[in-house]
Scaffold this motif. Structure first.
Motif, PDB file in Angstrom:
ATOM      1  N   GLY A 160       0.808  -1.208   0.000  1.00 41.33           N
ATOM      2  CA  GLY A 160       0.000   0.000   0.000  1.00 41.33           C
ATOM      3  C   GLY A 160       0.841   1.258   0.000  1.00 41.33           C
ATOM      4  N   ILE A 161       0.266   2.328   0.519  1.00 40.99           N
ATOM      5  CA  ILE A 161       0.905   3.647   0.543  1.00 40.99           C
ATOM      6  C   ILE A 161       1.076   4.081   1.988  1.00 40.99           C
ATOM      7  CG2 ILE A 161       0.660   6.074  -0.137  1.00 40.99           C
ATOM      8  CD1 ILE A 161      -1.346   4.983  -2.328  1.00 40.99           C
ATOM      9  N   TYR A 162       2.313   4.254   2.412  1.00 41.79           N
ATOM     10  CA  TYR A 162       2.560   4.790   3.755  1.00 41.79           C
ATOM     11  C   TYR A 162       2.797   6.295   3.648  1.00 41.79           C
ATOM     12  CZ  TYR A 162       4.783   6.540   7.844  1.00 41.79           C
ATOM     13  OH  TYR A 162       5.074   7.332   8.921  1.00 41.79           O
ATOM     14  N   LEU A 163       2.188   7.057   4.564  1.00 44.95           N
ATOM     15  CA  LEU A 163       2.404   8.498   4.627  1.00 44.95           C
ATOM     16  C   LEU A 163       2.628   8.933   6.066  1.00 44.95           C
ATOM     17  CD1 LEU A 163      -0.501   9.706   2.284  1.00 44.95           C
ATOM     18  CD2 LEU A 163       1.920   9.522   1.686  1.00 44.95           C
ATOM     19  N   ASP A 164       3.567   9.865   6.269  1.00 45.30           N
ATOM     20  CA  ASP A 164       3.717  10.490   7.577  1.00 45.30           C
ATOM     21  C   ASP A 164       2.471  11.308   7.902  1.00 45.30           C
ATOM     22  OD1 ASP A 164       6.128   9.486   8.356  1.00 45.30           O
ATOM     23  OD2 ASP A 164       7.259  11.353   8.174  1.00 45.30           O
ATOM     24  N   LEU A 165       2.323  11.629   9.183  1.00 44.35           N
ATOM     25  CA  LEU A 165       1.148  12.352   9.642  1.00 44.35           C
ATOM     26  C   LEU A 165       1.117  13.805   9.176  1.00 44.35           C
ATOM     27  CD1 LEU A 165       1.229  10.986  13.276  1.00 44.35           C
ATOM     28  CD2 LEU A 165      -0.478  10.401  11.577  1.00 44.35           C
ATOM     29  N   ASP A 166       2.235  14.282   8.637  1.00 47.13           N
ATOM     30  CA  ASP A 166       2.291  15.685   8.187  1.00 47.13           C
ATOM     31  C   ASP A 166       2.525  15.799   6.683  1.00 47.13           C
ATOM     32  OD1 ASP A 166       4.872  14.725   8.246  1.00 47.13           O
ATOM     33  OD2 ASP A 166       5.756  16.525   9.112  1.00 47.13           O
ATOM     34  N   VAL A 167       1.935  14.879   5.940  1.00 46.98           N
ATOM     35  CA  VAL A 167       2.058  14.878   4.480  1.00 46.98           C
ATOM     36  C   VAL A 167       0.734  15.306   3.853  1.00 46.98           C
ATOM     37  CG1 VAL A 167       2.259  13.392   2.445  1.00 46.98           C
ATOM     38  CG2 VAL A 167       3.927  13.197   4.303  1.00 46.98           C
ATOM     39  N   ALA A 197       7.071   9.076   2.755  1.00 44.78           N
ATOM     40  CA  ALA A 197       6.083   8.557   1.795  1.00 44.78           C
ATOM     41  C   ALA A 197       6.717   7.371   1.079  1.00 44.78           C
ATOM     42  CB  ALA A 197       5.667   9.625   0.798  1.00 44.78           C
ATOM     43  N   ILE A 198       6.064   6.227   1.165  1.00 46.61           N
ATOM     44  CA  ILE A 198       6.571   4.998   0.548  1.00 46.61           C
ATOM     45  C   ILE A 198       5.406   4.280  -0.104  1.00 46.61           C
ATOM     46  CG2 ILE A 198       7.837   2.841   0.891  1.00 46.61           C
ATOM     47  CD1 ILE A 198       8.762   3.943   3.608  1.00 46.61           C
ATOM     48  N   VAL A 199       5.617   3.796  -1.328  1.00 49.11           N
ATOM     49  CA  VAL A 199       4.601   3.028  -2.049  1.00 49.11           C
ATOM     50  C   VAL A 199       5.195   1.651  -2.328  1.00 49.11           C
ATOM     51  CG1 VAL A 199       3.066   2.967  -4.045  1.00 49.11           C
ATOM     52  CG2 VAL A 199       3.813   5.180  -3.111  1.00 49.11           C
ATOM     53  N   SER A 200       4.514   0.586  -1.874  1.00 51.93           N
ATOM     54  CA  SER A 200       5.127  -0.741  -1.981  1.00 51.93           C
ATOM     55  C   SER A 200       4.082  -1.831  -2.165  1.00 51.93           C
ATOM     56  CB  SER A 200       5.936  -1.040  -0.713  1.00 51.93           C
ATOM     57  OG  SER A 200       6.499  -2.344  -0.753  1.00 51.93           O
ATOM     58  N   ARG A 201       4.425  -2.815  -2.980  1.00 47.18           N
ATOM     59  CA  ARG A 201       3.623  -4.027  -3.017  1.00 47.18           C
ATOM     60  C   ARG A 201       4.025  -4.902  -1.835  1.00 47.18           C
ATOM     61  NH1 ARG A 201       6.110  -8.763  -4.421  1.00 47.18           N
ATOM     62  NH2 ARG A 201       7.909  -8.772  -5.822  1.00 47.18           N
ATOM     63  N   PRO A 202       3.201  -5.871  -1.446  1.00 44.53           N
ATOM     64  CA  PRO A 202       3.597  -6.766  -0.348  1.00 44.53           C
ATOM     65  C   PRO A 202       4.889  -7.517  -0.693  1.00 44.53           C
ATOM     66  CG  PRO A 202       1.256  -7.002  -0.832  1.00 44.53           C
ATOM     67  CD  PRO A 202       1.838  -6.169  -1.938  1.00 44.53           C
ATOM     68  N   PHE A 270       2.761  24.465  -6.411  1.00 44.31           N
ATOM     69  CA  PHE A 270       2.768  23.056  -6.021  1.00 44.31           C
ATOM     70  C   PHE A 270       2.144  22.132  -7.070  1.00 44.31           C
ATOM     71  CE2 PHE A 270       3.073  24.942  -1.733  1.00 44.31           C
ATOM     72  CZ  PHE A 270       3.982  24.090  -1.122  1.00 44.31           C
ATOM     73  N   SER A 271       1.762  22.646  -8.209  1.00 46.22           N
ATOM     74  CA  SER A 271       0.894  21.897  -9.117  1.00 46.22           C
ATOM     75  C   SER A 271       1.554  20.674  -9.748  1.00 46.22           C
ATOM     76  CB  SER A 271       0.369  22.817 -10.223  1.00 46.22           C
ATOM     77  OG  SER A 271       1.438  23.317 -11.010  1.00 46.22           O
ATOM     78  N   ASN A 272       2.882  20.586  -9.745  1.00 44.61           N
ATOM     79  CA  ASN A 272       3.548  19.486 -10.442  1.00 44.61           C
ATOM     80  C   ASN A 272       4.105  18.414  -9.517  1.00 44.61           C
ATOM     81  OD1 ASN A 272       3.139  20.594 -13.058  1.00 44.61           O
ATOM     82  ND2 ASN A 272       4.836  22.012 -12.705  1.00 44.61           N
ATOM     83  N   GLN A 273       3.552  18.278  -8.320  1.00 44.82           N
ATOM     84  CA  GLN A 273       4.068  17.265  -7.405  1.00 44.82           C
ATOM     85  C   GLN A 273       2.934  16.493  -6.752  1.00 44.82           C
ATOM     86  OE1 GLN A 273       5.974  20.748  -5.389  1.00 44.82           O
ATOM     87  NE2 GLN A 273       5.636  19.517  -3.521  1.00 44.82           N
ATOM     88  N   TYR A 274       3.289  15.290  -6.270  1.00 42.10           N
ATOM     89  CA  TYR A 274       2.296  14.419  -5.650  1.00 42.10           C
ATOM     90  C   TYR A 274       1.930  14.888  -4.240  1.00 42.10           C
ATOM     91  CZ  TYR A 274       3.262  10.912  -9.294  1.00 42.10           C
ATOM     92  OH  TYR A 274       3.397  10.257 -10.490  1.00 42.10           O
ATOM     93  N   ILE A 275       2.931  15.266  -3.456  1.00 39.96           N
ATOM     94  CA  ILE A 275       2.693  15.599  -2.058  1.00 39.96           C
ATOM     95  C   ILE A 275       3.510  16.822  -1.658  1.00 39.96           C
ATOM     96  CG2 ILE A 275       2.289  13.169  -1.451  1.00 39.96           C
ATOM     97  CD1 ILE A 275       5.066  13.193  -0.059  1.00 39.96           C
ATOM     98  N   TYR A 276       3.169  17.377  -0.498  1.00 39.48           N
ATOM     99  CA  TYR A 276       4.050  18.308   0.195  1.00 39.48           C
ATOM    100  C   TYR A 276       4.209  17.813   1.623  1.00 39.48           C
ATOM    101  CZ  TYR A 276       5.970  22.283   2.673  1.00 39.48           C
ATOM    102  OH  TYR A 276       6.763  23.076   3.461  1.00 39.48           O
ATOM    103  N   HIS A 277       5.445  17.603   2.011  1.00 34.51           N
ATOM    104  CA  HIS A 277       5.753  17.207   3.377  1.00 34.51           C
ATOM    105  C   HIS A 277       5.876  18.488   4.207  1.00 34.51           C
ATOM    106  CE1 HIS A 277       8.608  14.871   6.295  1.00 34.51           C
ATOM    107  NE2 HIS A 277       7.375  14.973   6.757  1.00 34.51           N
ATOM    108  N   MET A 278       5.027  18.638   5.218  1.00 32.59           N
ATOM    109  CA  MET A 278       5.001  19.877   5.994  1.00 32.59           C
ATOM    110  C   MET A 278       6.203  20.050   6.913  1.00 32.59           C
ATOM    111  SD  MET A 278       0.964  20.432   6.952  1.00 32.59           S
ATOM    112  CE  MET A 278       0.539  18.756   7.409  1.00 32.59           C
ATOM    113  N   TRP A 279       7.018  19.004   7.066  1.00 32.37           N
ATOM    114  CA  TRP A 279       8.223  19.076   7.897  1.00 32.37           C
ATOM    115  C   TRP A 279       7.895  19.636   9.291  1.00 32.37           C
ATOM    116  CZ3 TRP A 279      11.594  16.414   5.196  1.00 32.37           C
ATOM    117  CH2 TRP A 279      11.603  16.501   3.802  1.00 32.37           C
ATOM    118  N   SER A 280       6.937  18.995   9.954  1.00 30.54           N
ATOM    119  CA  SER A 280       6.418  19.541  11.211  1.00 30.54           C
ATOM    120  C   SER A 280       7.475  19.691  12.299  1.00 30.54           C
ATOM    121  CB  SER A 280       5.264  18.676  11.718  1.00 30.54           C
ATOM    122  OG  SER A 280       5.686  17.336  11.911  1.00 30.54           O
ATOM    123  N   THR A 281       8.477  18.826  12.296  1.00 35.12           N
ATOM    124  CA  THR A 281       9.533  18.947  13.308  1.00 35.12           C
ATOM    125  C   THR A 281      10.245  20.285  13.200  1.00 35.12           C
ATOM    126  OG1 THR A 281       9.872  16.545  13.284  1.00 35.12           O
ATOM    127  CG2 THR A 281      11.638  17.899  14.214  1.00 35.12           C
TER     128      THR A 281
END
Length: 327
Positions: A160-167, A197-202, A270-281
């Motif tokens: 599946g798709i893993y995402l951090d809480l601030d993505v 952000a990681i996208v992986s098959r099992p 931001f129109s040409n990207q999949y995500i923005y990581h908010m870098w909350s730390t």
């Protein structure tokens, strides 16, 4: 008359050949149609350069390898720690409404109690996880490293798709589901593969090797196993990983001038990207703690402009006057 008699055999012969050919075609009609419609025949047809570019043929579809499910890891070993706040709600809402997953798994030790979590809870499936203490006998104490291990385990087992809480998710991930394993470059003073952000098959081969690399894990080394190791591995096992460029996932970066570009200017697109990581730390005390639905609506910044649409998913009875960042 002699000449006519001499050639009398010719017409019956031609008729016989014609009937024989017609009979063969009728008998084998099903096999011919089946062959012509097969994927291998279609591919050979194109490879030989005989295809008609104007035809309405449908090309064979690629095989989806990654299930369209989301994973979040929320390791609040102390139930009173790590409040689920407004920016978490914003991140979850952006992912769920943009990716439109079949399932969203929330891997946690304790469920949060906040208002913002209650808004998200109906949209997620709760998966109680464990407290990580060791990996391959090596002690694990830093909470971020514990999360690293859990995210790899759930991707190994479920895919599946893993995402951090601030993505914040800005584009669908559909085209990434056809690769075994996908990560994006984080480029600052060095290049790494960020695991926010990681996208992986099992049981993807790259993920399996990466996990085995934790045999010499050192909890005191902040980034070695989480982001530097997969980058180095990608140079060796390039056929097992799909690497996205620096602007696809992790741009602007966590550097101060980049945070200012996202949160304090209106100059980034931001129109040409999949995500923005908010870098909350890095960004919390300077920017994120001041974010609210009101500020996003009223202040023109690059970040506010791109996330404003997600405020449409707030409840109709949401009262801005009672807004509390931490819920």
């Amino acid at each position: 008359m002699a000449s006519l008699h001499k050639n009398a055999w010719f017409f019956p012969f031609i008729l016989g050949i014609t009937l024989l050919a017609a009979g063969y075609y009728v008998i084998n009609f099903h096999n011919i149609i089946e062959l012509a419609s097969s994927q291998s025949h279609y591919e050979n047809y194109l490879n030989k350069g005989l295809g008609n570019s104007d035809c309405n043929c449908t090309a064979p579809k690629r095989t989806q390898k990654v299930p369209k499910i989301l994973h979040y890891v929320y390791l609040n070993e102390d139930p009173a720690s790590l409040p689920f706040n407004f920016t978490h709600w914003l991140a979850f809402t952006s992912a769920i409404e943009t990716i439109k997953p079949e399932k969203t798994y929330f891997h946690c030790i304790h469920e949060p109690k906040s208002y913002w979590y209650q808004l998200i809870k109906p949209k997620v499936s709760i998966m109680k996880t464990r407290i990580v203490t060791k990996i391959f006998g090596n002690p694990v104490n830093i909470i971020q490293h514990k999360s690293d291990i859990i995210r790899m385990e759930v991707l190994r087992d479920f895919g599946g798709i893993y995402l951090d809480l601030d993505v914040i998710v800005l584009q669908p991930f559909d085209d990434l589901l056809y690769y075994d394993f996908t990560m994006g470059i984080e480029k600052t003073n060095q290049s790494t593969l960020c695991n926010a952000a990681i996208v992986s098959r099992p049981f993807a081969p790259f993920l399996t090797r990466w996990m085995l690399g934790y045999k010499d894990f050192d909890d005191s080394d902040w980034s070695r196993h989480s982001i530097r190791l997969p980058y180095n591995m990608s140079k060796v096992y390039s056929n097992d990983i799909h690497v996205l460029n620096a602007t696809a996932f992790f741009w602007p970066t966590w550097m101060d001038e980049h945070l200012d570009l996202a949160y304090a200017s209106n100059n980034y697109n931001f129109s040409n990207q999949y995500i923005y990581h908010m870098w909350s730390t890095k960004s919390y005390y300077k920017y994120l703690q001041y974010l609210s639905p009101k500020s996003i609506k009223s202040e023109e910044t690059s970040f506010n402009r791109v996330v404003r649409k997600f405020l449409n998913y707030l409840p109709k009875d949401f009262n801005e006057k009672n807004f509390d960042f931490d819920g």
